[in-house]
Design a protein around this motif. Structure first.
Motif, PDB file in Angstrom:
ATOM      1  N   VAL A 265       0.457  -3.332  -1.082  1.00 14.32           N
ATOM      2  CA  VAL A 265       0.031  -4.675  -0.688  1.00 14.32           C
ATOM      3  C   VAL A 265      -0.498  -4.629   0.744  1.00 14.32           C
ATOM      4  O   VAL A 265       0.196  -4.200   1.662  1.00 14.32           O
ATOM      5  CB  VAL A 265       1.188  -5.681  -0.797  1.00 14.32           C
ATOM      6  N   VAL A 266      -1.742  -5.055   0.928  1.00 16.42           N
ATOM      7  CA  VAL A 266      -2.364  -5.006   2.252  1.00 16.42           C
ATOM      8  C   VAL A 266      -2.651  -6.399   2.814  1.00 16.42           C
ATOM      9  O   VAL A 266      -2.899  -6.543   4.015  1.00 16.42           O
ATOM     10  CB  VAL A 266      -3.662  -4.183   2.207  1.00 16.42           C
ATOM     11  N   LYS A 267      -2.641  -7.416   1.964  1.00 20.50           N
ATOM     12  CA  LYS A 267      -2.869  -8.780   2.435  1.00 20.50           C
ATOM     13  C   LYS A 267      -1.961  -9.729   1.668  1.00 20.50           C
ATOM     14  O   LYS A 267      -1.723  -9.551   0.472  1.00 20.50           O
ATOM     15  CB  LYS A 267      -4.331  -9.208   2.234  1.00 20.50           C
ATOM     16  N   LEU A 280      -0.112 -15.245  -2.744  1.00 22.59           N
ATOM     17  CA  LEU A 280      -1.273 -14.440  -3.080  1.00 22.59           C
ATOM     18  C   LEU A 280      -1.154 -13.055  -2.457  1.00 22.59           C
ATOM     19  O   LEU A 280      -0.912 -12.938  -1.254  1.00 22.59           O
ATOM     20  CB  LEU A 280      -2.531 -15.143  -2.589  1.00 22.59           C
ATOM     21  N   PHE A 281      -1.307 -12.024  -3.274  1.00 21.09           N
ATOM     22  CA  PHE A 281      -1.247 -10.625  -2.820  1.00 21.09           C
ATOM     23  C   PHE A 281      -2.583  -9.945  -3.101  1.00 21.09           C
ATOM     24  O   PHE A 281      -3.175 -10.140  -4.170  1.00 21.09           O
ATOM     25  CB  PHE A 281      -0.181  -9.832  -3.575  1.00 21.09           C
ATOM     26  N   GLU A 282      -3.036  -9.145  -2.142  1.00 19.97           N
ATOM     27  CA  GLU A 282      -4.099  -8.185  -2.402  1.00 19.97           C
ATOM     28  C   GLU A 282      -3.495  -6.795  -2.252  1.00 19.97           C
ATOM     29  O   GLU A 282      -2.905  -6.482  -1.205  1.00 19.97           O
ATOM     30  CB  GLU A 282      -5.284  -8.325  -1.473  1.00 19.97           C
ATOM     31  N   ALA A 283      -3.635  -5.971  -3.271  1.00 19.30           N
ATOM     32  CA  ALA A 283      -3.094  -4.618  -3.235  1.00 19.30           C
ATOM     33  C   ALA A 283      -4.209  -3.621  -3.512  1.00 19.30           C
ATOM     34  O   ALA A 283      -5.131  -3.901  -4.285  1.00 19.30           O
ATOM     35  CB  ALA A 283      -1.983  -4.455  -4.281  1.00 19.30           C
ATOM     36  N   VAL A 284      -4.134  -2.470  -2.864  1.00 21.81           N
ATOM     37  CA  VAL A 284      -5.141  -1.427  -3.055  1.00 21.81           C
ATOM     38  C   VAL A 284      -4.448  -0.168  -3.544  1.00 21.81           C
ATOM     39  O   VAL A 284      -3.267   0.074  -3.256  1.00 21.81           O
ATOM     40  CB  VAL A 284      -5.925  -1.147  -1.768  1.00 21.81           C
TER      41      VAL A 284
END
Length: 286
Positions: A265-267, A280-284
């Protein structure tokens, strides 16, 4: 339904139903805790069990039936522009729109979507899939409800009417999250996890991760004491079109599942209004 954690100390919520409304005042965290103990005695499990009888306990089938029938009309209005919504529905519409805007902002910050493949799973009426397609992404959108997928396709056609359409038109298919196949640069899934318990969500996240080559963006209703109590209040007074179960999920559980599937998770973002709350999660891929 609930307000933001910071608001939990002093909440005045109106639980609006199709046939009227009922107001609750929660004056302080002590009152929230006391109310939580009281609500144990009025657990809505019997209502939940009755909802599941027609599907033999199949959560996905219950969700599909709901969003193909009474739920479709309710959420089509919420995710539309009609004035035929009550103040709770309007609040949810605005909250969901904020989550969509935050997602689009992240996508824009990460570079152009033009030419990138995106799977929008649980697309609903296309509130995220359509703007991604208009940004040039090759969007494969899907929803467990055929009525929702058809509505999304119709809204896309309306959005491009009289304009130059994107080079690659989006597709809108009927499919559950775990039935989607293929490989995509980005996978998105907004405001879907609330309909499923944690064990199902773990499996769904794992499947979504298997579809994504680079990035996975998802949202869920976070599990906190205040949210759990106030959600229970809403469950005690369901309107006739509020027929699915709602589940909250601990952030640590969601993040741990992503990590097990090779994603970091980066954001993170949080959208909280009076009646809508979404993490809300942004994962790379690591």
């Amino acid at each position: 339904l609930a307000a933001a954690p910071a608001q939990a100390a002093e909440v005045v919520s109106t639980m609006a139903m199709d046939g009227g409304s009922m107001t609750y005042a929660v004056g302080g965290l002590g009152a929230v805790a006391g109310l939580g103990a009281l609500l144990v005695a009025t657990d809505p499990q019997k209502r939940r069990d009755a909802q599941m009888q027609s599907t033999d306990g199949d959560e996905s089938e219950a969700v599909k039936q709901y969003f193909n029938t009474t739920g479709f009309e309710r959420w089509r209005k919420i995710y539309g522009e009609t004035d035929e919504v009550n103040k709770v529905q309007l609040d949810i519409r605005n909250g969901h729109a904020v989550t969509v805007e935050k997602t689009l902002k992240w996508l824009d910050e990460d570079g152009s979507l033009a030419g990138k493949t995106v799977a929008d799973c649980g697309c609903g009426t296309g509130s995220l899939a359509i703007p991604m397609a208009l940004r040039g992404a090759a969007v494969s959108a899907s929803d467990i409800s055929s009525a929702m997928a058809s509505e999304a396709a119709a809204r896309y056609e309306e959005a491009v009417k009289g304009k130059t359409p994107p080079a690659v038109a989006p597709t809108f298919d009927t499919a559950g999250l775990e039935d989607v196949t293929g490989k995509f640069h980005t996978v998105t899934c907004l405001d879907v996890m609330i309909h499923y318990p944690q064990d199902r969500v773990d499996a769904m996240i794992s499947h979504l991760a298997s579809l994504s080559e680079e990035r996975l963006i998802l949202s869920f209703a976070p599990k906190t004491l205040a949210y759990s109590v106030l959600k229970r209040i809403g469950e005690l007074f369901p309107g006739p079109s509020k027929a699915t179960r709602a589940y909250l999920h601990a952030e640590d559980d969601v993040e741990a599942c992503l990590k097990r599937n090779g994603f970091k998770v980066v954001k993170k973002e949080m959208t909280a209004t009076s009646f809508y709350f979404s993490r809300l999660f942004e994962a790379v891929r690591e």
